[in-house]
Design an enzyme around this catalytic site. Structure first.
Site, PDB file in Angstrom:
ATOM      1  N   GLU A  95      -4.523  67.134  90.706  1.00 10.88           N
ATOM      2  CA  GLU A  95      -5.438  67.178  89.558  1.00 10.88           C
ATOM      3  C   GLU A  95      -4.799  66.513  88.341  1.00 10.88           C
ATOM      4  OE1 GLU A  95      -7.210  70.386  86.384  1.00 10.88           O
ATOM      5  OE2 GLU A  95      -6.941  71.076  88.460  1.00 10.88           O
ATOM      6  N   ASP A 110      -7.841  78.384  73.255  1.00 11.90           N
ATOM      7  CA  ASP A 110      -8.478  78.401  74.563  1.00 11.90           C
ATOM      8  C   ASP A 110      -8.039  79.686  75.280  1.00 11.90           C
ATOM      9  OD1 ASP A 110      -9.322  78.001  77.132  1.00 11.90           O
ATOM     10  OD2 ASP A 110      -8.213  76.158  77.465  1.00 11.90           O
ATOM     11  N   SER A 137      -9.237  68.050  83.691  1.00  5.98           N
ATOM     12  CA  SER A 137     -10.322  69.017  83.739  1.00  5.98           C
ATOM     13  C   SER A 137     -11.220  68.721  82.545  1.00  5.98           C
ATOM     14  CB  SER A 137      -9.765  70.441  83.660  1.00  5.98           C
ATOM     15  OG  SER A 137     -10.798  71.372  83.493  1.00  5.98           O
ATOM     16  N   GLN A 150      -0.842  67.046  76.788  1.00 10.61           N
ATOM     17  CA  GLN A 150      -2.023  66.378  77.316  1.00 10.61           C
ATOM     18  C   GLN A 150      -2.774  65.614  76.229  1.00 10.61           C
ATOM     19  OE1 GLN A 150      -4.164  69.680  79.100  1.00 10.61           O
ATOM     20  NE2 GLN A 150      -5.257  70.150  77.234  1.00 10.61           N
ATOM     21  N   ASP A 181     -13.344  68.716  87.875  1.00 12.08           N
ATOM     22  CA  ASP A 181     -11.943  68.312  87.881  1.00 12.08           C
ATOM     23  C   ASP A 181     -11.812  66.914  88.476  1.00 12.08           C
ATOM     24  OD1 ASP A 181     -11.079  70.717  86.821  1.00 12.08           O
ATOM     25  OD2 ASP A 181     -10.599  71.606  88.774  1.00 12.08           O
ATOM     26  N   ARG A 226       2.362  77.629  77.972  1.00 14.36           N
ATOM     27  CA  ARG A 226       1.613  78.536  78.844  1.00 14.36           C
ATOM     28  C   ARG A 226       2.624  79.445  79.544  1.00 14.36           C
ATOM     29  NH1 ARG A 226      -3.305  74.759  81.362  1.00 14.36           N
ATOM     30  NH2 ARG A 226      -4.137  74.137  79.325  1.00 14.36           N
TER      31      ARG A 226
END
Length: 391
Positions: free
Chosen positions: A298, A94, A301, A163, A285, A148
């Site tokens: 949040e 991604d 997504s 996730q 979202d 990340r």
């Protein structure tokens, strides 16, 4: 080559201290910027739900197994294995906003090969549905772990990503707003039912706060209604009003050239297709009101994925048409990959919400600013592992 406004904003979003087009409040120029809000940090402002770390781990396990079972049943998903790294040349990673640095390494005996730890499995999952020969109406879910390196490090963000990455095969006729909203409702039901189960099990520690139903709102309408508000301010307004919201249409620009709401990569979610409500984009979202933190929160997504025509347009808008030469993109353009809907649901983020934690590090072994770790101890906010450790 001149960069259009959308491509430029994608670059700025990862380099500037704060960007008005992004749904974030993190300002890296401030001291101790990653701490929870002042009302939480005030004396008496926070009491952990679980004092016993082992009992909290049992609650985390119950939360994750309950939610995953609910998600699989509601959306018709099967759990599959997933990779911890991908080859750079495949284009399967991604790209997020296109400028974030992936954690990269080469195998000892193959120094010419570059492997990347994934940001997410948004592209890989679509290929995996082809690989596993998943029929239309069925999908897969993975226990995704990634890194990340350029993400914010604060009370809701971490360098470590965990996730439920899921992807479901759909028919071409399902590329519409109704199908998107029906899927969102099933995902939110999994969240709501999980919270109810936890509140029943730990009735002396946890209180259910989520509304039973989720409300759908267009980011275009929110921009028109609150033109001077930041994306985060708009999220706060709508989440405080409704409790649970799916904000449709993430990615792309406003007429003035600024980001419409937040950034989105051009080669997985569809953020340009017109909808019947007048907005654009078949993605969004999933946001809720976090009572402890007093702000929007949040937890997912997701969206209907690009078809060949949409991807080519979005690649062009972001000035990255050269990606069409990568293996994954060639498979999409030649029709090999199935049409899908998919997304990611943060495991630690959902755990932070449902266990009433002030900091993400209370439910995840991550790395955080050591100065902030010490300050958090003053309010009895102990981060897993690192929060108990002193060098």
């Amino acid at each position: 080559m001149m960069m259009n406004s959308l491509a430029l904003l994608c670059l700025l979003s990862a380099t500037a201290p704060t960007v008005s087009g992004l749904a974030t409040t993190f300002d890296r120029t401030k001291t101790l910027a990653g701490l929870p809000p002042p009302h939480v940090m005030a004396k008496g402002g926070y009491t952990p739900s679980f004092e016993d770390k082992l009992e909290q781990e049992e609650a985390l396990t119950l939360l994750k197994t309950t939610f995953e079972d609910n998600l699989k049943a509601n959306v018709n998903l099967v759990r599959v294995s997933c990779p911890m790294f991908l080859t750079k040349s495949s284009g399967f990673n991604d790209n997020l906003n296109g400028v974030e640095r992936p954690a990269t390494f080469a195998p000892r005996d193959f120094q010419d090969v570059k492997l990347e730890v994934p940001f997410s499995l948004a592209k890989w999952k679509r290929w995996a549905n082809l690989y596993y020969k998943v029929p239309s109406g069925k999908g897969i879910v993975t226990d995704m772990r990634g890194l990340r390196c350029d993400d914010d490090i604060d009370f809701t963000h971490s360098l470590y990503v965990d996730q439920w990455d899921w992807e479901k095969v759909i028919d071409v006729d399902d590329r519409n707003m109704d199908y998107l909203q029906d899927t969102v409702k099933q995902i939110y039901k999994a969240v709501y039912d999980t919270e109810q189960s936890l509140a029943k099990k730990y009735d002396s520690k946890l209180t259910a706060t989520l509304p039973k139903d989720i409300v759908f709102v267009s980011s275009d309408d929110m921009v028109a209604k609150y033109p001077d508000a930041t994306p985060k301010e708009r999220e706060n307004i709508i989440c405080k009003e409704h409790g649970a919201v799916f904000l449709m249409g993430i990615g792309g620009t406003k007429p003035c050239g600024e980001l419409r709401h937040d950034g989105r990569a051009p080669d997985y979610d569809d953020w340009i297709t017109p909808r019947p409500d007048g907005g654009t984009g078949l993605n969004g979202d999933l946001l809720v009101w976090n009572e402890l933190l007093q702000g929007s929160f949040e937890i997912s997504s997701m969206g209907i994925r690009v078809n060949p025509e949409v991807m080519e347009k979005q690649l062009e808008l972001c000035n990255v048409s050269e990606r069409k030469d990568l293996a994954w993109h060639r498979m999409l353009l030649d029709g090999s990959l199935p049409q899908t809907i998919g997304g990611g649901i943060g495991q630690s983020r959902l755990s932070q919400l449902l266990l009433g934690c002030a900091h993400l590090g209370e439910v995840q072994h991550g790395w955080y600013d050591p100065e902030e770790v010490e300050v958090l101890k003053d309010i009895n906010c102990r981060l897993l592992g690192l929060g108990e450790f002193e060098e």
